[in-house]
Write an enzyme that holds these catalytic residues in place. Structure first.
Site, mmCIF file in Angstrom:
data_model
loop_
_atom_site.group_PDB
_atom_site.id
_atom_site.type_symbol
_atom_site.label_atom_id
_atom_site.label_comp_id
_atom_site.label_asym_id
_atom_site.label_seq_id
_atom_site.Cartn_x
_atom_site.Cartn_y
_atom_site.Cartn_z
ATOM 1 N N ASP A 17 -17.314 3.762 0.349
ATOM 2 C CA ASP A 17 -16.422 4.092 1.435
ATOM 3 C C ASP A 17 -16.825 5.420 2.439
ATOM 4 O OD1 ASP A 17 -14.143 4.838 2.480
ATOM 5 O OD2 ASP A 17 -12.633 5.762 1.515
ATOM 6 N N GLU A 116 -15.151 0.027 3.346
ATOM 7 C CA GLU A 116 -14.511 0.003 1.668
ATOM 8 C C GLU A 116 -15.536 -1.303 0.844
ATOM 9 O OE1 GLU A 116 -11.047 1.305 1.063
ATOM 10 O OE2 GLU A 116 -10.934 1.190 -1.552
HETATM 11 N N1 DCP Z 1 -6.500 3.445 8.394
HETATM 12 C C1 DCP Z 1 -5.364 3.695 9.757
HETATM 13 N N2 DCP Z 1 -4.614 3.267 9.079
HETATM 14 C C2 DCP Z 1 -4.717 4.064 7.915
HETATM 15 C C3 DCP Z 1 -5.240 3.554 6.922
HETATM 16 C C4 DCP Z 1 -6.621 3.763 7.563
HETATM 17 O O1 DCP Z 1 -5.573 3.128 10.952
HETATM 18 N N3 DCP Z 1 -3.071 4.045 7.329
HETATM 19 C C5 DCP Z 1 -8.487 3.524 9.491
HETATM 20 C C6 DCP Z 1 -8.299 4.430 9.838
HETATM 21 C C7 DCP Z 1 -9.974 4.123 8.681
HETATM 22 C C8 DCP Z 1 -10.360 3.130 8.227
HETATM 23 O O2 DCP Z 1 -9.132 2.275 8.645
HETATM 24 O O3 DCP Z 1 -11.307 5.157 9.256
HETATM 25 C C9 DCP Z 1 -10.874 3.448 6.926
HETATM 26 O O4 DCP Z 1 -9.765 4.264 6.019
HETATM 27 P P1 DCP Z 1 -9.204 5.045 4.671
HETATM 28 O O5 DCP Z 1 -8.445 5.449 4.225
HETATM 29 O O6 DCP Z 1 -10.754 5.208 4.091
HETATM 30 O O7 DCP Z 1 -9.836 6.263 5.355
HETATM 31 P P2 DCP Z 1 -11.526 7.612 6.313
HETATM 32 O O8 DCP Z 1 -12.402 6.523 6.250
HETATM 33 O O9 DCP Z 1 -10.900 7.661 8.116
HETATM 34 O O10 DCP Z 1 -10.777 8.541 4.885
HETATM 35 P P3 DCP Z 1 -11.910 8.977 4.054
HETATM 36 O O11 DCP Z 1 -13.068 9.931 4.059
HETATM 37 O O12 DCP Z 1 -10.748 9.485 3.053
HETATM 38 O O13 DCP Z 1 -12.698 7.473 3.433
HETATM 39 MG MG MG Z 2 -13.130 5.567 4.861
#
Ligand code: DCP
Ligand code: MG
Length: 363
Positions: A17, A116
């Site tokens: 991820d 992911e």
């Molecule tokens: N995303 C979105 N809306 C959400 C959740 C996620 O648009 N409610 C998008 C933005 C994130 C991407 O999907 O960058 C990937 O989601 P992740 O849950 O993997 O979150 P992140 O990669 O941002 O953070 P983490 O470090 O927790 O993986």
């Molecule tokens: Mg992520």
């Protein structure tokens, strides 16, 4: 029993991820953003207060900003928050690069999101931790992005692992450590435990994996229904779900969120028409058919209803027909007052289009 099942599960599963995906990409492309609290989303000051945070960098997360938070609320929590508008084309291109790297390691890949996936690397002779390290190195070389990785013998543990040391971490959970890992885990970190489940657990005085492990399967079923079984096995570090190779897609669909709620049946019908033609175009392009059509409707109160119709033969790829089906379901769910925020149409139970076997000589 669980120990016996566990001993037989000798798969090598990696969950990967990317850390703060959209935010990390924007910081990579403009390093000035690195030290600032950053949210990916529309600046509420420039868009009449509309918008949600897609994700935030770790500086902003420390101030309480998180995914799916309203932009105004985010700015209230962190007044000097910097907003960068999302660039989905860019994220999709990077996602394709990352997924291409996954294919260097195995063909058994279950993509979960743009950033992911689960990889089953059982057939590779190298050890799973070595493969995980190589994978992280390849992603860094190609994209200059960091990721977090969990390595174990099932998907649930691999996922719990990748969440365990975020950002830029690796967590390996071999058989001999798995039960301890799960015992130590706070109850909120178990897969599928949301606010409601957490509340129930609080009332029951269940705080961690050890407490969960002590609950009987019957009690878990009474409190949580079929999810109780999922929890029972999670507490025993056991999960046999395969890495689902999605080379044939599981579903093809499209959703539309409306900034201003729809109140008019005709407008809803027009919106379904647009969705249906997009979904049909996508199905045609991929030469697929589906036996289940699911209609999703969300109203202003965030109440979501999804309803599916399944046939024994695939649906015709005819937008007008799909709209009729969608409106039947819609009319049932929303007889009069409506304030619609989201509509979706999805085909599942997918199969490939084949030429119909038509006999020319049949009477
Ligand atoms: N995303 C979105 N809306 C959400 C959740 C996620 O648009 N409610 C998008 C933005 C994130 C991407 O999907 O960058 C990937 O989601 P992740 O849950 O993997 O979150 P992140 O990669 O941002 O953070 P983490 O470090 O927790 O993986
Ligand atoms: Mg992520």
């Amino acid at each position: 029993m669980a120990e016996f099942l566990q001993a037989k599960d000798n798969r090598k599963i990696i969950h990967v991820d990317i850390d703060a995906f959209y935010a990390q990409v924007e910081m990579r492309d403009d390093p000035r953003l690195k030290k600032l609290p950053l949210a990916i989303g529309r600046d509420p000051d420039k868009h009449l207060g509309h918008g949600v945070v897609a994700t935030a960098n770790y500086v902003a997360r420390k101030a309480g900003v998180h995914s799916a938070m309203g932009s105004i609320e985010a700015k209230r929590a962190c007044p000097n928050l910097v907003f960068v508008a999302p660039d989905f084309d860019k994220y999709r291109a990077i996602s394709a690069q990352i997924h291409a790297i996954f294919h260097e390691f195995t063909e058994m890949i279950e993509p979960v999101a743009l950033d992911e996936a689960y990889l089953d690397v059982s057939s590779n002779k190298m050890s799973a931790p070595t493969l995980a390290a190589k994978l992280r190195k390849r992603i860094w070389e190609e994209t200059h992005l960091t990721c977090s990785v969990g390595v174990s013998y099932n998907k649930v543990l691999a996922k719990l692992g990748s969440e365990h040391h975020k950002p830029n971490g690796v967590t390996v959970i071999p058989h001999n450590l798995a039960q301890d890992f799960v015992w130590e885990l706070p109850i909120k970190d178990f897969r599928g435990v949301g606010a409601k489940t957490l509340e129930k657990f609080e009332k029951l005085g269940i705080k961690d994996g050890r407490d969960l492990y002590a609950m009987s399967q019957d009690d878990l079923r009474v409190y949580f229904g079929s999810f109780g079984d999922v929890l029972y096995w999670q507490a025993r570090a056991t999960h046999f779900g395969p890495v689902k190779d999605r080379s044939i897609r599981q579903s093809v669909g499209k959703e539309n969120t409306f900034e201003f709620a729809l109140h008019d049946r005709q407008v809803v019908e027009a919106a379904f028409k647009e969705l249906a033609s997009k979904v049909v175009a996508n199905m045609e392009k991929r030469k697929l058919l589906g036996r289940t059509l699911t209609v999703k409707i969300r109203d202003d109160d965030f109440h979501t209803s999804t309803k599916g119709i399944t046939q024994s033969v695939p649906f015709e790829l005819d937008p007008a027909f799909m709209v009729r089906q969608a409106m039947l379901i819609f009319d049932e769910a929303y007889p009069d007052d409506m304030a619609i925020r989201l509509l979706g149409l999805t085909f599942s139970n997918i199969e490939e289009q084949k030429y119909q076997a038509v006999s020319l000589f049949e009477q």
